[in-house]
Design a protein around this motif. Structure first.
Motif, PDB file in Angstrom:
ATOM      1  N   LEU A  28       0.859  -1.182   0.000  1.00 22.37           N
ATOM      2  CA  LEU A  28       0.000   0.000   0.000  1.00 22.37           C
ATOM      3  C   LEU A  28       0.894   1.230   0.000  1.00 22.37           C
ATOM      4  O   LEU A  28       1.807   1.336   0.826  1.00 22.37           O
ATOM      5  N   ASN A  29       0.641   2.149  -0.918  1.00 20.60           N
ATOM      6  CA  ASN A  29       1.302   3.448  -0.930  1.00 20.60           C
ATOM      7  C   ASN A  29       0.235   4.467  -0.567  1.00 20.60           C
ATOM      8  O   ASN A  29      -0.757   4.610  -1.276  1.00 20.60           O
ATOM      9  N   ILE A  30       0.430   5.137   0.538  1.00 17.67           N
ATOM     10  CA  ILE A  30      -0.583   6.037   1.073  1.00 17.67           C
ATOM     11  C   ILE A  30      -0.050   7.462   1.050  1.00 17.67           C
ATOM     12  O   ILE A  30       1.056   7.735   1.536  1.00 17.67           O
ATOM     13  N   TYR A  31      -0.845   8.365   0.478  1.00 18.33           N
ATOM     14  CA  TYR A  31      -0.507   9.779   0.407  1.00 18.33           C
ATOM     15  C   TYR A  31      -1.560  10.519   1.216  1.00 18.33           C
ATOM     16  O   TYR A  31      -2.755  10.423   0.930  1.00 18.33           O
ATOM     17  N   LEU A  32      -1.135  11.239   2.235  1.00 20.78           N
ATOM     18  CA  LEU A  32      -2.033  11.842   3.208  1.00 20.78           C
ATOM     19  C   LEU A  32      -1.694  13.323   3.368  1.00 20.78           C
ATOM     20  O   LEU A  32      -0.523  13.675   3.471  1.00 20.78           O
ATOM     21  N   LEU A  33      -2.719  14.171   3.369  1.00 20.03           N
ATOM     22  CA  LEU A  33      -2.469  15.596   3.539  1.00 20.03           C
ATOM     23  C   LEU A  33      -2.061  15.964   4.964  1.00 20.03           C
ATOM     24  O   LEU A  33      -1.275  16.883   5.165  1.00 20.03           O
ATOM     25  N   ASP A  34      -2.610  15.263   5.943  1.00 21.52           N
ATOM     26  CA  ASP A  34      -2.387  15.636   7.345  1.00 21.52           C
ATOM     27  C   ASP A  34      -2.083  14.383   8.158  1.00 21.52           C
ATOM     28  O   ASP A  34      -2.972  13.590   8.430  1.00 21.52           O
ATOM     29  N   HIS A  35      -0.838  14.226   8.562  1.00 19.99           N
ATOM     30  CA  HIS A  35      -0.434  13.013   9.276  1.00 19.99           C
ATOM     31  C   HIS A  35      -1.133  12.863  10.624  1.00 19.99           C
ATOM     32  O   HIS A  35      -1.148  11.775  11.190  1.00 19.99           O
ATOM     33  N   THR A  36      -1.735  13.920  11.156  1.00 24.16           N
ATOM     34  CA  THR A  36      -2.464  13.775  12.421  1.00 24.16           C
ATOM     35  C   THR A  36      -3.718  12.928  12.249  1.00 24.16           C
ATOM     36  O   THR A  36      -4.297  12.478  13.243  1.00 24.16           O
ATOM     37  N   GLN A  37      -4.118  12.679  11.009  1.00 23.10           N
ATOM     38  CA  GLN A  37      -5.279  11.838  10.722  1.00 23.10           C
ATOM     39  C   GLN A  37      -4.901  10.354  10.628  1.00 23.10           C
ATOM     40  O   GLN A  37      -5.747   9.502  10.372  1.00 23.10           O
ATOM     41  N   LEU A  38      -3.643  10.051  10.842  1.00 20.74           N
ATOM     42  CA  LEU A  38      -3.160   8.673  10.731  1.00 20.74           C
ATOM     43  C   LEU A  38      -3.902   7.684  11.628  1.00 20.74           C
ATOM     44  O   LEU A  38      -4.239   6.584  11.168  1.00 20.74           O
ATOM     45  N   PRO A  39      -4.215   8.007  12.878  1.00 20.84           N
ATOM     46  CA  PRO A  39      -4.959   7.039  13.697  1.00 20.84           C
ATOM     47  C   PRO A  39      -6.312   6.646  13.087  1.00 20.84           C
ATOM     48  O   PRO A  39      -6.692   5.478  13.120  1.00 20.84           O
ATOM     49  N   ILE A  40      -7.001   7.601  12.488  1.00 21.23           N
ATOM     50  CA  ILE A  40      -8.285   7.292  11.833  1.00 21.23           C
ATOM     51  C   ILE A  40      -8.041   6.415  10.612  1.00 21.23           C
ATOM     52  O   ILE A  40      -8.742   5.427  10.392  1.00 21.23           O
ATOM     53  N   LEU A  41      -7.038   6.755   9.823  1.00 18.10           N
ATOM     54  CA  LEU A  41      -6.707   5.949   8.650  1.00 18.10           C
ATOM     55  C   LEU A  41      -6.373   4.520   9.051  1.00 18.10           C
ATOM     56  O   LEU A  41      -6.851   3.566   8.441  1.00 18.10           O
ATOM     57  N   LEU A  65      -3.051  16.929  -3.451  1.00 21.78           N
ATOM     58  CA  LEU A  65      -3.344  15.703  -4.190  1.00 21.78           C
ATOM     59  C   LEU A  65      -3.994  16.068  -5.521  1.00 21.78           C
ATOM     60  O   LEU A  65      -4.099  17.249  -5.866  1.00 21.78           O
ATOM     61  N   ALA A  66      -4.452  15.093  -6.255  1.00 20.79           N
ATOM     62  CA  ALA A  66      -4.974  15.310  -7.599  1.00 20.79           C
ATOM     63  C   ALA A  66      -6.150  16.289  -7.640  1.00 20.79           C
ATOM     64  O   ALA A  66      -6.306  17.041  -8.593  1.00 20.79           O
ATOM     65  N   ARG A  67      -6.972  16.262  -6.599  1.00 24.98           N
ATOM     66  CA  ARG A  67      -8.123  17.179  -6.518  1.00 24.98           C
ATOM     67  C   ARG A  67      -8.118  17.851  -5.153  1.00 24.98           C
ATOM     68  O   ARG A  67      -7.742  17.248  -4.157  1.00 24.98           O
ATOM     69  N   ASP A  68      -8.536  19.090  -5.116  1.00 26.52           N
ATOM     70  CA  ASP A  68      -8.489  19.872  -3.877  1.00 26.52           C
ATOM     71  C   ASP A  68      -9.265  19.242  -2.739  1.00 26.52           C
ATOM     72  O   ASP A  68      -8.885  19.370  -1.581  1.00 26.52           O
ATOM     73  N   GLU A  69     -10.350  18.543  -3.047  1.00 24.60           N
ATOM     74  CA  GLU A  69     -11.180  17.956  -1.984  1.00 24.60           C
ATOM     75  C   GLU A  69     -10.631  16.635  -1.446  1.00 24.60           C
ATOM     76  O   GLU A  69     -11.099  16.134  -0.428  1.00 24.60           O
ATOM     77  N   PHE A  70      -9.625  16.074  -2.087  1.00 26.61           N
ATOM     78  CA  PHE A  70      -9.029  14.820  -1.618  1.00 26.61           C
ATOM     79  C   PHE A  70      -8.161  15.069  -0.387  1.00 26.61           C
ATOM     80  O   PHE A  70      -7.329  15.978  -0.375  1.00 26.61           O
ATOM     81  N   LEU A  71      -8.351  14.238   0.627  1.00 28.75           N
ATOM     82  CA  LEU A  71      -7.526  14.296   1.827  1.00 28.75           C
ATOM     83  C   LEU A  71      -6.480  13.189   1.836  1.00 28.75           C
ATOM     84  O   LEU A  71      -5.515  13.253   2.585  1.00 28.75           O
ATOM     85  N   LEU A  72      -6.711  12.157   1.015  1.00 29.34           N
ATOM     86  CA  LEU A  72      -5.769  11.052   0.911  1.00 29.34           C
ATOM     87  C   LEU A  72      -5.935  10.345  -0.416  1.00 29.34           C
ATOM     88  O   LEU A  72      -6.982  10.447  -1.053  1.00 29.34           O
ATOM     89  N   GLU A  73      -4.902   9.674  -0.817  1.00 33.47           N
ATOM     90  CA  GLU A  73      -4.937   8.765  -1.964  1.00 33.47           C
ATOM     91  C   GLU A  73      -4.181   7.517  -1.544  1.00 33.47           C
ATOM     92  O   GLU A  73      -3.195   7.595  -0.814  1.00 33.47           O
ATOM     93  N   ILE A  74      -4.677   6.367  -2.014  1.00 34.98           N
ATOM     94  CA  ILE A  74      -4.015   5.106  -1.688  1.00 34.98           C
ATOM     95  C   ILE A  74      -3.862   4.298  -2.962  1.00 34.98           C
ATOM     96  O   ILE A  74      -4.823   4.116  -3.708  1.00 34.98           O
ATOM     97  N   GLU A  75      -2.665   3.814  -3.174  1.00 28.79           N
ATOM     98  CA  GLU A  75      -2.368   2.906  -4.275  1.00 28.79           C
ATOM     99  C   GLU A  75      -2.151   1.529  -3.680  1.00 28.79           C
ATOM    100  O   GLU A  75      -1.353   1.360  -2.758  1.00 28.79           O
ATOM    101  N   ALA A  76      -2.888   0.545  -4.173  1.00 32.11           N
ATOM    102  CA  ALA A  76      -2.744  -0.826  -3.704  1.00 32.11           C
ATOM    103  C   ALA A  76      -2.142  -1.670  -4.815  1.00 32.11           C
ATOM    104  O   ALA A  76      -2.615  -1.623  -5.952  1.00 32.11           O
ATOM    105  N   ILE A  77      -1.131  -2.428  -4.479  1.00 29.34           N
ATOM    106  CA  ILE A  77      -0.505  -3.338  -5.429  1.00 29.34           C
ATOM    107  C   ILE A  77      -0.831  -4.748  -4.968  1.00 29.34           C
ATOM    108  O   ILE A  77      -0.555  -5.131  -3.832  1.00 29.34           O
ATOM    109  N   ALA A  78      -1.456  -5.507  -5.871  1.00 24.71           N
ATOM    110  CA  ALA A  78      -1.876  -6.873  -5.536  1.00 24.71           C
ATOM    111  C   ALA A  78      -1.113  -7.868  -6.405  1.00 24.71           C
ATOM    112  O   ALA A  78      -0.738  -7.560  -7.541  1.00 24.71           O
ATOM    113  N   SER A  79      -0.910  -9.054  -5.862  1.00 25.01           N
ATOM    114  CA  SER A  79      -0.265 -10.136  -6.585  1.00 25.01           C
ATOM    115  C   SER A  79      -1.230 -11.314  -6.613  1.00 25.01           C
ATOM    116  O   SER A  79      -1.636 -11.818  -5.563  1.00 25.01           O
TER     117      SER A  79
END
Length: 82
Positions: A28-41, A65-79
């Motif tokens: 998982l590659n996680i991009y987060l605007l505010d690291h204080t939100q990590l416990p919720i994530l 991030l890609a859009r102003d309203e996004f607070l996070l983006e996550i990329e998942a790599i599956a095998s």
């Protein structure tokens, strides 16, 4: 919380579309605007992944991030088996 839940629901749907689930996620590659939100994530993430054997993860706090309203983006790599 709502955006994190939506992101994981979207990942779950994408995985299901190819016959996979979160047990197939290896990274998982996680991009987060505010690291204080990590416990919720983490709380949301832990409802989807196997916390006893989680996928490798990278978290990066970013300014935008890609859009102003996004607070996070996550990329998942599956095998998937061949």
């Amino acid at each position: 919380r709502a955006q994190a839940e939506r992101v994981f629901e979207n990942i779950e749907a994408a995985l299901a579309a190819v016959g996979a689930d979160f047990s197939h996620v290896v990274k998982l590659n996680i991009y987060l605007l505010d690291h204080t939100q990590l416990p919720i994530l983490r709380e949301v993430r832990d409802r989807y992944i196997n916390t006893a054997a989680p996928p490798a993860s990278t978290l990066i706090e970013v300014r935008s991030l890609a859009r102003d309203e996004f607070l996070l983006e996550i990329e998942a790599i599956a095998s998937l088996p061949a």
